[in-house]
Design a protein around this motif. Structure first.
Motif, PDB file in Angstrom:
ATOM      1  N   ARG A 112      15.926   0.622   5.772  1.00 30.44           N
ATOM      2  CA  ARG A 112      16.648  -0.353   4.954  1.00 30.44           C
ATOM      3  C   ARG A 112      15.761  -1.082   3.933  1.00 30.44           C
ATOM      4  O   ARG A 112      16.153  -1.218   2.763  1.00 30.44           O
ATOM      5  CB  ARG A 112      17.348  -1.378   5.850  1.00 30.44           C
ATOM      6  CG  ARG A 112      18.557  -0.818   6.585  1.00 30.44           C
ATOM      7  CD  ARG A 112      19.383  -1.903   7.261  1.00 30.44           C
ATOM      8  NE  ARG A 112      20.354  -1.311   8.180  1.00 30.44           N
ATOM      9  CZ  ARG A 112      21.495  -0.766   7.811  1.00 30.44           C
ATOM     10  NH1 ARG A 112      21.820  -0.766   6.514  1.00 30.44           N
ATOM     11  NH2 ARG A 112      22.325  -0.259   8.705  1.00 30.44           N
ATOM     12  N   PRO A 113      14.577  -1.568   4.310  1.00 30.51           N
ATOM     13  CA  PRO A 113      13.772  -2.301   3.335  1.00 30.51           C
ATOM     14  C   PRO A 113      13.368  -1.465   2.104  1.00 30.51           C
ATOM     15  O   PRO A 113      13.108  -2.034   1.041  1.00 30.51           O
ATOM     16  CB  PRO A 113      12.530  -2.726   4.142  1.00 30.51           C
ATOM     17  CG  PRO A 113      12.985  -2.720   5.557  1.00 30.51           C
ATOM     18  CD  PRO A 113      13.957  -1.605   5.663  1.00 30.51           C
ATOM     19  N   TYR A 114      13.297  -0.147   2.268  1.00 29.58           N
ATOM     20  CA  TYR A 114      12.901   0.706   1.141  1.00 29.58           C
ATOM     21  C   TYR A 114      14.032   0.930   0.145  1.00 29.58           C
ATOM     22  O   TYR A 114      13.800   1.435  -0.957  1.00 29.58           O
ATOM     23  CB  TYR A 114      12.417   2.061   1.658  1.00 29.58           C
ATOM     24  CG  TYR A 114      11.085   2.016   2.371  1.00 29.58           C
ATOM     25  CD1 TYR A 114       9.900   1.999   1.648  1.00 29.58           C
ATOM     26  CD2 TYR A 114      11.014   1.981   3.758  1.00 29.58           C
ATOM     27  CE1 TYR A 114       8.663   1.958   2.285  1.00 29.58           C
ATOM     28  CE2 TYR A 114       9.778   1.940   4.398  1.00 29.58           C
ATOM     29  CZ  TYR A 114       8.621   1.921   3.666  1.00 29.58           C
ATOM     30  OH  TYR A 114       7.398   1.878   4.305  1.00 29.58           O
ATOM     31  N   PHE A 115      15.245   0.588   0.512  1.00 34.43           N
ATOM     32  CA  PHE A 115      16.397   0.884  -0.324  1.00 34.43           C
ATOM     33  C   PHE A 115      17.201  -0.358  -0.690  1.00 34.43           C
ATOM     34  O   PHE A 115      18.401  -0.289  -0.930  1.00 34.43           O
ATOM     35  CB  PHE A 115      17.297   1.924   0.360  1.00 34.43           C
ATOM     36  CG  PHE A 115      16.649   3.265   0.489  1.00 34.43           C
ATOM     37  CD1 PHE A 115      16.757   4.202  -0.526  1.00 34.43           C
ATOM     38  CD2 PHE A 115      15.889   3.590   1.611  1.00 34.43           C
ATOM     39  CE1 PHE A 115      16.142   5.454  -0.430  1.00 34.43           C
ATOM     40  CE2 PHE A 115      15.278   4.836   1.730  1.00 34.43           C
ATOM     41  CZ  PHE A 115      15.408   5.758   0.704  1.00 34.43           C
ATOM     42  N   LYS A 116      16.525  -1.493  -0.733  1.00 36.71           N
ATOM     43  CA  LYS A 116      17.200  -2.731  -1.135  1.00 36.71           C
ATOM     44  C   LYS A 116      17.432  -2.736  -2.634  1.00 36.71           C
ATOM     45  O   LYS A 116      16.660  -2.200  -3.394  1.00 36.71           O
ATOM     46  CB  LYS A 116      16.330  -3.939  -0.748  1.00 36.71           C
ATOM     47  CG  LYS A 116      16.359  -4.211   0.758  1.00 36.71           C
ATOM     48  CD  LYS A 116      15.556  -5.452   1.081  1.00 36.71           C
ATOM     49  CE  LYS A 116      15.634  -5.804   2.568  1.00 36.71           C
ATOM     50  NZ  LYS A 116      14.847  -7.008   2.913  1.00 36.71           N
TER      51      LYS A 116
END
Length: 280
Positions: free
Chosen positions: A276-280
């Motif tokens: 998730r953090p890589y695709f914010k």
């Protein structure tokens, strides 16, 4: 007591919302082949519950193509890619069937996952044959509004002359008709750096299979690995940060988790949380 019940209700609501939070990436449904073999509808419900909306399909589980399409629509799942065997690419009638199925499903990509070869023998003659088939089929697919991708599988990364067989394949195929899906595991397993291959060919990798390898696993250049070596992404020995940042820099459009282990039904949600953090 009322206060405690209120807090419990809030917690349950948060869990419900979180469980329905959309996944930032898609999934290759082959990951759940064992579950689909036992319960197609129940497994599709689990896919939906993970927040997954984009998938690459892996067979129709005994359903007709129209019934399979209805099932995907019922659960709000969209087929992005459909598979095609190498032999189907080289057969005019079978290729027409692939095109028909892709259009029924609304898929954008047709993906081939294997170049046939004898045992562990794979060389330049296999590359030459594959490039010819890929260019021809890719042109037909493009004329029908579809993109053709080849999913490399590890054996293509053997040395050849001053570079590698994979370089030969990339350079022998027309980017108007043929591009590639990088399975980062199958680049790393034969001893290569996925981020570097992404950097060296920034316009050719249109999709990414995201998976991780158990630490201490011994690699090879034969395209073989025990599926149980697939671990939750972020817990293995691939450098996910460098790979994902380079992929995003390149503008890679499609990302799919693939987990071939027997633990995929529990590992995939954990992988989604990690990503998730890589695709914010």
């Amino acid at each position: 007591m009322k206060k405690n019940l209120f807090l419990v209700a809030i917690l349950m609501l948060c869990q419900l919302v979180y469980g329905q939070q959309k996944s930032p990436v898609g999934v290759q449904l082959y990951s759940f082949r064992n579950e689909f073999a036992r319960d197609v509808r129940g497994t599709m419900q689990k896919v939906k519950d993970m927040g997954i909306t984009d998938v690459e399909v892996a067979g129709f589980y005994g359903l007709s193509i129209t019934d399979y399409k209805k099932l995907l629509e019922e659960f709000g799942i969209k087929a992005i890619g459909i598979g095609a065997d190498f032999s189907e690419l080289d057969n005019e009638e079978k290729l027409k069937e692939i095109i028909k199925n892709a259009k029924v499903l609304g898929a954008k990509n047709v993906v081939t996952y294997w170049i046939p070869h004898k045992g562990n023998e794979f060389g330049i003659e296999d590359i030459v044959k594959a490039a010819k088939v890929f260019n021809k089929a890719g042109k037909v697919l493009k004329e029908n509004g579809l993109a053709f991708l080849y999913h490399a599988h590890g054996y293509e990364f053997r040395p050849y002359k001053l570079h590698y067989l994979m370089d030969e394949l990339l350079q022998s195929t027309n980017p108007l008709y043929v591009n590639y899906e990088m399975d980062i595991y199958w680049v790393y397993h034969p001893g290569h750096n996925p981020a570097l291959w992404l950097k060296n060919y920034p316009t050719r990798w249109k999709a990414l299979h995201i998976k991780d390898r158990q630490k201490g696993t011994v690699g090879n250049q034969n395209g073989n690995s025990d599926p149980e070596n697939d671990v939750t992404v972020g817990t293995g020995d691939l450098n996910m940060r460098d790979i994902l940042l380079q992929a995003k820099k390149n503008g890679v459009k499609y990302y799919f988790i693939e987990d071939e282990s027997s633990r995929s039904i529990t590992q995939v949600p954990q992988t989604i949380d990690y990503l998730r953090p890589y695709f914010k």
